[in-house]
Scaffold this motif. Structure first.
Motif, PDB file in Angstrom:
ATOM      1  N   PHE A  10      -2.378  -5.950 -21.879  1.00 12.94           N
ATOM      2  CA  PHE A  10      -2.335  -5.155 -20.642  1.00 12.94           C
ATOM      3  C   PHE A  10      -3.299  -5.730 -19.602  1.00 12.94           C
ATOM      4  N   VAL A  11      -4.514  -5.952 -20.019  1.00  8.20           N
ATOM      5  CA  VAL A  11      -5.532  -6.424 -19.075  1.00  8.20           C
ATOM      6  C   VAL A  11      -5.167  -7.803 -18.543  1.00  8.20           C
ATOM      7  N   GLU A  12      -4.770  -8.683 -19.421  1.00 10.41           N
ATOM      8  CA  GLU A  12      -4.451 -10.031 -18.960  1.00 10.41           C
ATOM      9  C   GLU A  12      -3.276 -10.007 -17.993  1.00 10.41           C
ATOM     10  N   PHE A  13      -2.310  -9.184 -18.297  1.00  9.82           N
ATOM     11  CA  PHE A  13      -1.197  -9.060 -17.363  1.00  9.82           C
ATOM     12  C   PHE A  13      -1.665  -8.501 -16.027  1.00  9.82           C
ATOM     13  N   HIS A  14      -2.382  -7.412 -16.096  1.00  8.95           N
ATOM     14  CA  HIS A  14      -2.768  -6.717 -14.865  1.00  8.95           C
ATOM     15  C   HIS A  14      -3.607  -7.619 -13.959  1.00  8.95           C
ATOM     16  N   VAL A  15      -4.548  -8.287 -14.546  1.00 15.59           N
ATOM     17  CA  VAL A  15      -5.405  -9.167 -13.742  1.00 15.59           C
ATOM     18  C   VAL A  15      -4.590 -10.311 -13.156  1.00 15.59           C
ATOM     19  N   GLN A  50      -0.153  -7.668  -1.594  1.00 14.13           N
ATOM     20  CA  GLN A  50       0.838  -6.662  -1.957  1.00 14.13           C
ATOM     21  C   GLN A  50       0.209  -5.501  -2.714  1.00 14.13           C
ATOM     22  N   VAL A  51      -0.598  -5.858  -3.715  1.00 17.81           N
ATOM     23  CA  VAL A  51      -1.186  -4.812  -4.540  1.00 17.81           C
ATOM     24  C   VAL A  51      -2.138  -3.949  -3.723  1.00 17.81           C
ATOM     25  N   PHE A  52      -2.861  -4.597  -2.851  1.00 10.16           N
ATOM     26  CA  PHE A  52      -3.824  -3.857  -2.030  1.00 10.16           C
ATOM     27  C   PHE A  52      -3.135  -2.770  -1.213  1.00 10.16           C
ATOM     28  N   ILE A  53      -1.995  -3.121  -0.660  1.00  8.11           N
ATOM     29  CA  ILE A  53      -1.261  -2.157   0.150  1.00  8.11           C
ATOM     30  C   ILE A  53      -0.867  -0.923  -0.659  1.00  8.11           C
ATOM     31  N   CYS A  54      -0.460  -1.155  -1.884  1.00 11.82           N
ATOM     32  CA  CYS A  54      -0.001  -0.046  -2.714  1.00 11.82           C
ATOM     33  C   CYS A  54      -1.113   0.946  -3.015  1.00 11.82           C
ATOM     34  N   TYR A  55      -2.354   0.513  -2.877  1.00  8.51           N
ATOM     35  CA  TYR A  55      -3.448   1.442  -3.103  1.00  8.51           C
ATOM     36  C   TYR A  55      -3.967   2.022  -1.796  1.00  8.51           C
ATOM     37  N   SER A  56      -3.934   1.222  -0.748  1.00 12.85           N
ATOM     38  CA  SER A  56      -4.618   1.633   0.476  1.00 12.85           C
ATOM     39  C   SER A  56      -3.705   2.343   1.465  1.00 12.85           C
ATOM     40  N   GLU A  57      -2.417   2.186   1.323  1.00 11.00           N
ATOM     41  CA  GLU A  57      -1.520   2.774   2.316  1.00 11.00           C
ATOM     42  C   GLU A  57      -0.751   3.981   1.804  1.00 11.00           C
ATOM     43  N   LEU A  58      -1.178   4.499   0.675  1.00  2.71           N
ATOM     44  CA  LEU A  58      -0.527   5.710   0.180  1.00  2.71           C
ATOM     45  C   LEU A  58      -0.669   6.827   1.211  1.00  2.71           C
ATOM     46  N   ARG A  59      -1.777   6.820   1.894  1.00  2.00           N
ATOM     47  CA  ARG A  59      -2.029   7.853   2.903  1.00  2.00           C
ATOM     48  C   ARG A  59      -1.035   7.794   4.041  1.00  2.00           C
ATOM     49  N   SER A  60      -0.425   6.651   4.217  1.00  2.00           N
ATOM     50  CA  SER A  60       0.491   6.481   5.343  1.00  2.00           C
ATOM     51  C   SER A  60       1.919   6.868   4.978  1.00  2.00           C
ATOM     52  N   LEU A  61       2.144   7.219   3.717  1.00  2.00           N
ATOM     53  CA  LEU A  61       3.495   7.586   3.300  1.00  2.00           C
ATOM     54  C   LEU A  61       3.772   9.056   3.584  1.00  2.00           C
ATOM     55  N   GLU A  62       4.984   9.322   4.006  1.00  2.00           N
ATOM     56  CA  GLU A  62       5.372  10.708   4.207  1.00  2.00           C
ATOM     57  C   GLU A  62       5.535  11.381   2.847  1.00  2.00           C
ATOM     58  N   PRO A  63       5.404  12.692   2.804  1.00  2.00           N
ATOM     59  CA  PRO A  63       5.310  13.427   1.536  1.00  2.00           C
ATOM     60  C   PRO A  63       6.318  12.997   0.469  1.00  2.00           C
ATOM     61  N   ASP A  64       7.582  12.942   0.810  1.00  2.00           N
ATOM     62  CA  ASP A  64       8.578  12.598  -0.197  1.00  2.00           C
ATOM     63  C   ASP A  64       8.367  11.195  -0.741  1.00  2.00           C
ATOM     64  N   ASN A  65       8.111  10.260   0.170  1.00  2.00           N
ATOM     65  CA  ASN A  65       7.899   8.888  -0.261  1.00  2.00           C
ATOM     66  C   ASN A  65       6.640   8.779  -1.109  1.00  2.00           C
ATOM     67  N   ALA A 106     -11.087   4.454 -14.887  1.00  2.00           N
ATOM     68  CA  ALA A 106     -12.183   3.495 -14.725  1.00  2.00           C
ATOM     69  C   ALA A 106     -11.680   2.064 -14.867  1.00  2.00           C
ATOM     70  N   ILE A 107     -10.868   1.841 -15.873  1.00  2.00           N
ATOM     71  CA  ILE A 107     -10.371   0.481 -16.107  1.00  2.00           C
ATOM     72  C   ILE A 107      -9.475   0.030 -14.966  1.00  2.00           C
ATOM     73  N   LEU A 108      -8.606   0.899 -14.531  1.00  2.00           N
ATOM     74  CA  LEU A 108      -7.706   0.505 -13.443  1.00  2.00           C
ATOM     75  C   LEU A 108      -8.470   0.268 -12.145  1.00  2.00           C
ATOM     76  N   ALA A 109      -9.458   1.096 -11.877  1.00  2.00           N
ATOM     77  CA  ALA A 109     -10.248   0.898 -10.655  1.00  2.00           C
ATOM     78  C   ALA A 109     -10.975  -0.435 -10.701  1.00  2.00           C
ATOM     79  N   MET A 110     -11.527  -0.694 -11.852  1.00  2.00           N
ATOM     80  CA  MET A 110     -12.299  -1.934 -12.030  1.00  2.00           C
ATOM     81  C   MET A 110     -11.401  -3.161 -11.905  1.00  2.00           C
ATOM     82  N   LEU A 111     -10.234  -3.103 -12.484  1.00  2.00           N
ATOM     83  CA  LEU A 111      -9.328  -4.253 -12.436  1.00  2.00           C
ATOM     84  C   LEU A 111      -8.681  -4.391 -11.061  1.00  2.00           C
ATOM     85  N   SER A 112      -8.298  -3.274 -10.501  1.00  2.00           N
ATOM     86  CA  SER A 112      -7.625  -3.346  -9.211  1.00  2.00           C
ATOM     87  C   SER A 112      -8.592  -3.748  -8.103  1.00  2.00           C
ATOM     88  N   GLY A 113      -9.862  -3.498  -8.349  1.00  2.00           N
ATOM     89  CA  GLY A 113     -10.857  -3.910  -7.375  1.00  2.00           C
ATOM     90  C   GLY A 113     -10.856  -5.411  -7.153  1.00  2.00           C
TER      91      GLY A 113
END
Lengths: 224, 224
Positions: free
Chosen positions: A92-97, A106-121, A160-167
């Motif tokens: 899992f970790v090796e894949f994710h990293v 691409q990945v950054f957007i998926c975390y940072s732009e959730l706020r910009s999505l309308e409710p359904d999306n 914790a693991i996802l935050a650390m890896l996605s960072g």
DNA sequence: CCCGGAAAAAAACAGTCGATCGTATTTTGC
DNA sequence: GCAAAATACGATCGACTGTTTTTTTCCGGG
């Protein structure tokens, strides 16, 4: 003038997606104007509407597509169902990293732009993310049941693991001090240490650990 | 009409900062209009310019103030210079988590709105962040020198720990499943486990390398 | 060769944006 | 109680926003 010589639908669409990813990652969705995007692609702003119905749909499509790709790739990486929890966590970790390091924007957007999505999306994306998190949680659960992981709280460990890896994708730049493989192995080492958790919360006051042998390199990873 | 009865500069200023923090944390800086902000405060939008010269200055002021507060609070928490690395890391983590858990919105902005800062302002904030990171790095360095921490790469461990801890403010909500103290202790345990790093080599070798090439060593040598 | 649909241009729409300004009123210090 | 400073209003600016519509041109299949 009208249709430009040499124009092609699929080619333009790919150019729009690519330029959009870069612009959103750099300036953010709200700060990216469609005129900017069109200029980057080399077309007029009105022409963008041949490829999406509105700006929001464009963002959602970018994110949804990426999440689907992510899921498919993870499933492939975890395909061999067997393996002990340590091995599965390693995969899992090796894949994710690896996935993040290759697509920081691409990945950054998926975390940072959730706020910009309308409710359904937003709901749709959050559901996909929950599924992703669950796959990690399942591994951690299995490891705890098997006694190889010591975790006070699997849900927190998952976050914790996802935050650390996605960072990683907030600072990783190709050509930096460390190669992709090095980053991957170093983070693998840290995640495994975290999961094995030799130091439960209660032991905070306890004495320092026993002597340890000096090693260098995380995983000598020898082909043995 | 003109000046409103009962109006007070300091009171309005605080209301603007407070409403601005909430709006930016929720919708983002670019997506927050000054008309929204003014409406939230209960004044006309032109009146905002009695409190800042422009929108960018407002954002910068919010971030700079919080970074300064963060530094001062951390220094206070680490004030007793003594203590072994484990104790100092414990103090760092407990402080960091407590601070984040109490100000999720404010802290979130300092990570997510860096992109919205103009170059000079960004440079100032990044410098402050570097200082903060260095304080953690110093602790890890000392721990590694003393043999109580096993870390392959202190810089990466610094980033990993901060990402993991700062991630808290993306999901923590008061009144959730876990109390603040519980969150703090659980994350402390995970960070200590990560820092003490009992693991890697054996674990990696134990897992048979199925799909991906795990070959080649970790570090491609320092290489600038 | 030619025609139907695809692709893009071009112009315009109604709103909203951050920012400025003169003016009116209240608060504050004396 | 009075003058100076502080505070907010309300109107307005030009630039920019996402989106729509119409028109022109090019591409690909017959």
């Amino acid at each position: 003038m009208a249709r430009t010589a040499g124009s092609s639908g699929p080619r333009t669409e790919e150019a729009i997606r690519s330029a959009g990813l870069a612009l959103i990652a750099t300036h953010g969705y709200a700060a990216m104007s469609l005129r900017q995007l069109a200029a980057e692609v080399g077309i007029q702003q009105g022409s963008l509407y041949n490829y999406f119905r509105n700006k929001q749909e464009f963002l959602f499509d970018l994110i949804r597509t990426h999440m689907q790709d992510l899921h498919a790739a993870l499933d492939a990486a975890l395909a061999p169902e067997g393996g002990d929890p340590v091995e599965r966590l390693t995969r899992f970790v090796e894949f994710h990293v690896a996935y993040h390091v290759e697509r920081p924007q691409q990945v950054f957007i998926c975390y940072s732009e959730l706020r910009s999505l309308e409710p359904d999306n937003l709901a749709a994306v959050v559901a996909m993310r929950r599924d992703y998190e669950r796959k990690l949680s399942d591994i951690l659960d299995a490891g705890r049941a098997a006694g190889v992981f010591r975790l006070d709280d699997v849900r927190m460990a998952t976050l914790a693991i996802l935050a650390m890896l996605s960072g990683i994708c907030t600072w990783y730049k190709p050509g930096g001090r460390l190669a992709k493989d090095a980053v991957r192995e170093i983070f693998l080492g840290m995640v495994l240490a975290l999961a094995r958790g030799e130091v439960p919360a209660e032991a905070v006051e306890a004495a320092p650990p026993p002597a340890l042998s000096r090693r260098n390199g995380v995983a000598r990873a020898g082909a043995a």
